[in-house]
Design a protein around this motif. Structure first.
Motif, PDB file in Angstrom:
ATOM      1  N   GLU A 142      51.715  44.184  46.306  1.00  8.36           N
ATOM      2  CA  GLU A 142      50.564  44.359  47.194  1.00  8.36           C
ATOM      3  C   GLU A 142      50.028  43.032  47.728  1.00  8.36           C
ATOM      4  O   GLU A 142      49.094  43.022  48.529  1.00  8.36           O
ATOM      5  CB  GLU A 142      49.439  45.092  46.447  1.00  8.36           C
ATOM      6  N   GLN A 143      50.586  41.905  47.309  1.00 10.43           N
ATOM      7  CA  GLN A 143      50.031  40.596  47.663  1.00 10.43           C
ATOM      8  C   GLN A 143      50.909  39.796  48.636  1.00 10.43           C
ATOM      9  O   GLN A 143      50.865  38.575  48.683  1.00 10.43           O
ATOM     10  CB  GLN A 143      49.769  39.789  46.386  1.00 10.43           C
ATOM     11  N   LYS A 144      51.651  40.499  49.474  1.00 10.22           N
ATOM     12  CA  LYS A 144      52.499  39.835  50.470  1.00 10.22           C
ATOM     13  C   LYS A 144      51.674  38.956  51.405  1.00 10.22           C
ATOM     14  O   LYS A 144      52.079  37.826  51.728  1.00 10.22           O
ATOM     15  CB  LYS A 144      53.262  40.895  51.260  1.00 10.22           C
ATOM     16  N   ASP A 145      50.513  39.429  51.840  1.00  9.14           N
ATOM     17  CA  ASP A 145      49.659  38.627  52.732  1.00  9.14           C
ATOM     18  C   ASP A 145      49.196  37.346  52.045  1.00  9.14           C
ATOM     19  O   ASP A 145      49.107  36.293  52.683  1.00  9.14           O
ATOM     20  CB  ASP A 145      48.448  39.434  53.210  1.00  9.14           C
ATOM     21  N   GLY A 167      37.264  32.630  51.718  1.00  9.55           N
ATOM     22  CA  GLY A 167      37.061  34.071  51.630  1.00  9.55           C
ATOM     23  C   GLY A 167      37.863  34.779  50.558  1.00  9.55           C
ATOM     24  O   GLY A 167      37.779  36.001  50.454  1.00  9.55           O
ATOM     25  N   LEU A 168      38.621  34.051  49.765  1.00  8.57           N
ATOM     26  CA  LEU A 168      39.429  34.688  48.713  1.00  8.57           C
ATOM     27  C   LEU A 168      38.682  34.731  47.386  1.00  8.57           C
ATOM     28  O   LEU A 168      38.072  33.742  46.988  1.00  8.57           O
ATOM     29  CB  LEU A 168      40.730  33.919  48.487  1.00  8.57           C
ATOM     30  N   PRO A 169      38.791  35.863  46.697  1.00 11.84           N
ATOM     31  CA  PRO A 169      38.224  35.901  45.346  1.00 11.84           C
ATOM     32  C   PRO A 169      39.164  35.199  44.372  1.00 11.84           C
ATOM     33  O   PRO A 169      40.371  35.405  44.409  1.00 11.84           O
ATOM     34  CB  PRO A 169      38.146  37.402  45.047  1.00 11.84           C
ATOM     35  N   TRP A 170      38.603  34.329  43.550  1.00 11.20           N
ATOM     36  CA  TRP A 170      39.356  33.687  42.484  1.00 11.20           C
ATOM     37  C   TRP A 170      38.370  33.206  41.436  1.00 11.20           C
ATOM     38  O   TRP A 170      37.180  33.098  41.694  1.00 11.20           O
ATOM     39  CB  TRP A 170      40.253  32.556  42.990  1.00 11.20           C
ATOM     40  N   GLN A 171      38.885  32.938  40.259  1.00 11.51           N
ATOM     41  CA  GLN A 171      38.037  32.401  39.202  1.00 11.51           C
ATOM     42  C   GLN A 171      38.690  31.150  38.640  1.00 11.51           C
ATOM     43  O   GLN A 171      39.898  30.958  38.768  1.00 11.51           O
ATOM     44  CB  GLN A 171      37.799  33.425  38.104  1.00 11.51           C
ATOM     45  N   LYS A 172      37.882  30.317  38.019  1.00 13.02           N
ATOM     46  CA  LYS A 172      38.393  29.097  37.414  1.00 13.02           C
ATOM     47  C   LYS A 172      39.104  29.425  36.109  1.00 13.02           C
ATOM     48  O   LYS A 172      38.542  30.061  35.231  1.00 13.02           O
ATOM     49  CB  LYS A 172      37.260  28.111  37.128  1.00 13.02           C
ATOM     50  N   GLY A 173      40.336  28.947  36.024  1.00 12.86           N
ATOM     51  CA  GLY A 173      41.086  29.054  34.792  1.00 12.86           C
ATOM     52  C   GLY A 173      40.924  27.761  34.007  1.00 12.86           C
ATOM     53  O   GLY A 173      40.045  26.931  34.307  1.00 12.86           O
ATOM     54  N   ILE A 174      41.770  27.571  33.042  1.00  9.35           N
ATOM     55  CA  ILE A 174      41.735  26.358  32.235  1.00  9.35           C
ATOM     56  C   ILE A 174      41.927  25.149  33.151  1.00  9.35           C
ATOM     57  O   ILE A 174      42.793  25.155  34.020  1.00  9.35           O
ATOM     58  CB  ILE A 174      42.814  26.406  31.139  1.00  9.35           C
ATOM     59  N   PHE A 231      43.958  34.102  40.517  1.00 10.78           N
ATOM     60  CA  PHE A 231      43.705  35.219  41.431  1.00 10.78           C
ATOM     61  C   PHE A 231      43.713  36.554  40.692  1.00 10.78           C
ATOM     62  O   PHE A 231      44.478  36.729  39.743  1.00 10.78           O
ATOM     63  CB  PHE A 231      44.777  35.264  42.532  1.00 10.78           C
ATOM     64  N   PRO A 232      42.890  37.507  41.156  1.00 12.26           N
ATOM     65  CA  PRO A 232      42.916  38.845  40.564  1.00 12.26           C
ATOM     66  C   PRO A 232      44.137  39.624  41.052  1.00 12.26           C
ATOM     67  O   PRO A 232      44.756  39.257  42.055  1.00 12.26           O
ATOM     68  CB  PRO A 232      41.621  39.475  41.086  1.00 12.26           C
ATOM     69  N   ASN A 233      44.473  40.674  40.355  1.00 10.96           N
ATOM     70  CA  ASN A 233      45.497  41.639  40.760  1.00 10.96           C
ATOM     71  C   ASN A 233      46.908  41.071  40.818  1.00 10.96           C
ATOM     72  O   ASN A 233      47.735  41.530  41.611  1.00 10.96           O
ATOM     73  CB  ASN A 233      45.131  42.298  42.092  1.00 10.96           C
ATOM     74  N   CYS A 234      47.192  40.089  39.984  1.00 16.25           N
ATOM     75  CA  CYS A 234      48.548  39.551  39.886  1.00 16.25           C
ATOM     76  C   CYS A 234      49.293  40.268  38.758  1.00 16.25           C
ATOM     77  O   CYS A 234      48.681  40.789  37.833  1.00 16.25           O
ATOM     78  CB  CYS A 234      48.512  38.050  39.601  1.00 16.25           C
ATOM     79  N   CYS A 235      50.613  40.262  38.835  1.00 16.37           N
ATOM     80  CA  CYS A 235      51.427  40.850  37.762  1.00 16.37           C
ATOM     81  C   CYS A 235      51.247  40.086  36.459  1.00 16.37           C
ATOM     82  O   CYS A 235      51.218  40.680  35.390  1.00 16.37           O
ATOM     83  CB  CYS A 235      52.901  40.821  38.145  1.00 16.37           C
ATOM     84  N   ALA A 236      51.135  38.777  36.589  1.00 15.18           N
ATOM     85  CA  ALA A 236      50.922  37.910  35.434  1.00 15.18           C
ATOM     86  C   ALA A 236      50.346  36.594  35.936  1.00 15.18           C
ATOM     87  O   ALA A 236      50.524  36.241  37.109  1.00 15.18           O
ATOM     88  CB  ALA A 236      52.225  37.657  34.679  1.00 15.18           C
ATOM     89  N   GLU A 284      48.799  39.566  31.660  1.00 12.73           N
ATOM     90  CA  GLU A 284      49.841  40.411  32.232  1.00 12.73           C
ATOM     91  C   GLU A 284      49.243  41.752  32.604  1.00 12.73           C
ATOM     92  O   GLU A 284      48.444  42.305  31.842  1.00 12.73           O
ATOM     93  CB  GLU A 284      50.960  40.585  31.200  1.00 12.73           C
ATOM     94  N   THR A 285      49.616  42.272  33.768  1.00  9.58           N
ATOM     95  CA  THR A 285      49.216  43.619  34.180  1.00  9.58           C
ATOM     96  C   THR A 285      50.497  44.424  34.361  1.00  9.58           C
ATOM     97  O   THR A 285      51.162  44.345  35.404  1.00  9.58           O
ATOM     98  CB  THR A 285      48.392  43.593  35.481  1.00  9.58           C
ATOM     99  N   VAL A 286      50.852  45.178  33.352  1.00  7.46           N
ATOM    100  CA  VAL A 286      52.123  45.899  33.296  1.00  7.46           C
ATOM    101  C   VAL A 286      52.253  46.924  34.422  1.00  7.46           C
ATOM    102  O   VAL A 286      53.352  47.153  34.927  1.00  7.46           O
ATOM    103  CB  VAL A 286      52.283  46.578  31.916  1.00  7.46           C
ATOM    104  N   ALA A 287      51.161  47.517  34.859  1.00 10.37           N
ATOM    105  CA  ALA A 287      51.225  48.586  35.855  1.00 10.37           C
ATOM    106  C   ALA A 287      51.581  48.095  37.263  1.00 10.37           C
ATOM    107  O   ALA A 287      51.923  48.896  38.124  1.00 10.37           O
ATOM    108  CB  ALA A 287      49.886  49.319  35.898  1.00 10.37           C
ATOM    109  N   LEU A 288      51.529  46.783  37.512  1.00  9.75           N
ATOM    110  CA  LEU A 288      51.800  46.262  38.845  1.00  9.75           C
ATOM    111  C   LEU A 288      53.272  45.903  39.018  1.00  9.75           C
ATOM    112  O   LEU A 288      53.870  45.298  38.126  1.00  9.75           O
ATOM    113  CB  LEU A 288      50.939  45.026  39.121  1.00  9.75           C
ATOM    114  N   ALA A 289      53.824  46.237  40.176  1.00 10.96           N
ATOM    115  CA  ALA A 289      55.206  45.872  40.500  1.00 10.96           C
ATOM    116  C   ALA A 289      55.221  44.483  41.136  1.00 10.96           C
ATOM    117  O   ALA A 289      54.315  44.131  41.900  1.00 10.96           O
ATOM    118  CB  ALA A 289      55.799  46.897  41.468  1.00 10.96           C
TER     119      ALA A 289
END
Length: 166
Positions: free
Chosen positions: A80-83, A98-105, A111-116, A143-148
């Motif tokens: 779903e993240q081709k764009d 305009g992109l949603p993101w959060q600070k990691g380490i 980014f949200p909604n990634c496979c991993a 990891e989000t197992v449900a995402l292709a």
């Protein structure tokens, strides 16, 4: 010893026969700004310790910023993240606008909604021809197992198809 002459375009086309996932690697530059780019050169290196690698073209204007960043986030994109992949593969003024993101380490954008997502400490950088190979020590992952996954093969985006074996 002389090196054989290889047609770089033909070589690139042949490499394209290997299907890869797509990731966006992010970090914070020395001025505190988020940076990122689309890559398909990503791989596991070791389980113990947990190490991964990714490669960056030596001509990238972000090379030195990635070299000096304490951490990187490797965001493995979903179908779903081709764009998002296209956005970070081109050179708009502000890829993060305009992109949603959060600070990691280390502040690296996640980014949200990634496979991993792999949050890694910048462990080492090695010369590899016209690219730099970055090795990261994994400090956190999700990891989000449900995402292709979003795939790339023969110069085009692809998606998985279930194949049933008899």
């Amino acid at each position: 010893m002389t090196q054989p002459q290889i047609d770089s375009r033909a070589f690139r086309n042949a490499l394209g026969r290997f299907a890869t996932g797509i990731a966006i690697v992010t970090a914070i530059d020395p001025d505190g700004n988020p940076i990122g780019l689309t890559v398909n050169a990503f791989s596991a290196v070791s389980l113990e310790p947990a190490l991964v690698l990714w490669c960056l073209d030596n001509g990238s204007h972000n090379l030195e910023a990635f070299r000096h960043a304490s951490h990187h986030a490797i965001n493995i994109l979903s179908v779903e993240q081709k764009d998002l992949s296209n956005r970070f593969a081109t050179w708009p003024t502000d890829r993060f606008a305009g992109l949603p993101w959060q600070k990691g380490i280390g502040g690296a954008p996640v980014f949200p909604n990634c496979c991993a997502t792999f949050e890694v400490a910048n462990e080492a950088a090695h010369a590899g021809g016209d690219h730099t190979i970055f090795i990261g020590r994994v400090e956190n992952f999700t990891e989000t197992v449900a995402l292709a996954p979003l795939l790339f093969h023969a110069g085009q985006y692809r998606k998985l198809a279930d194949v049933q074996e008899d």
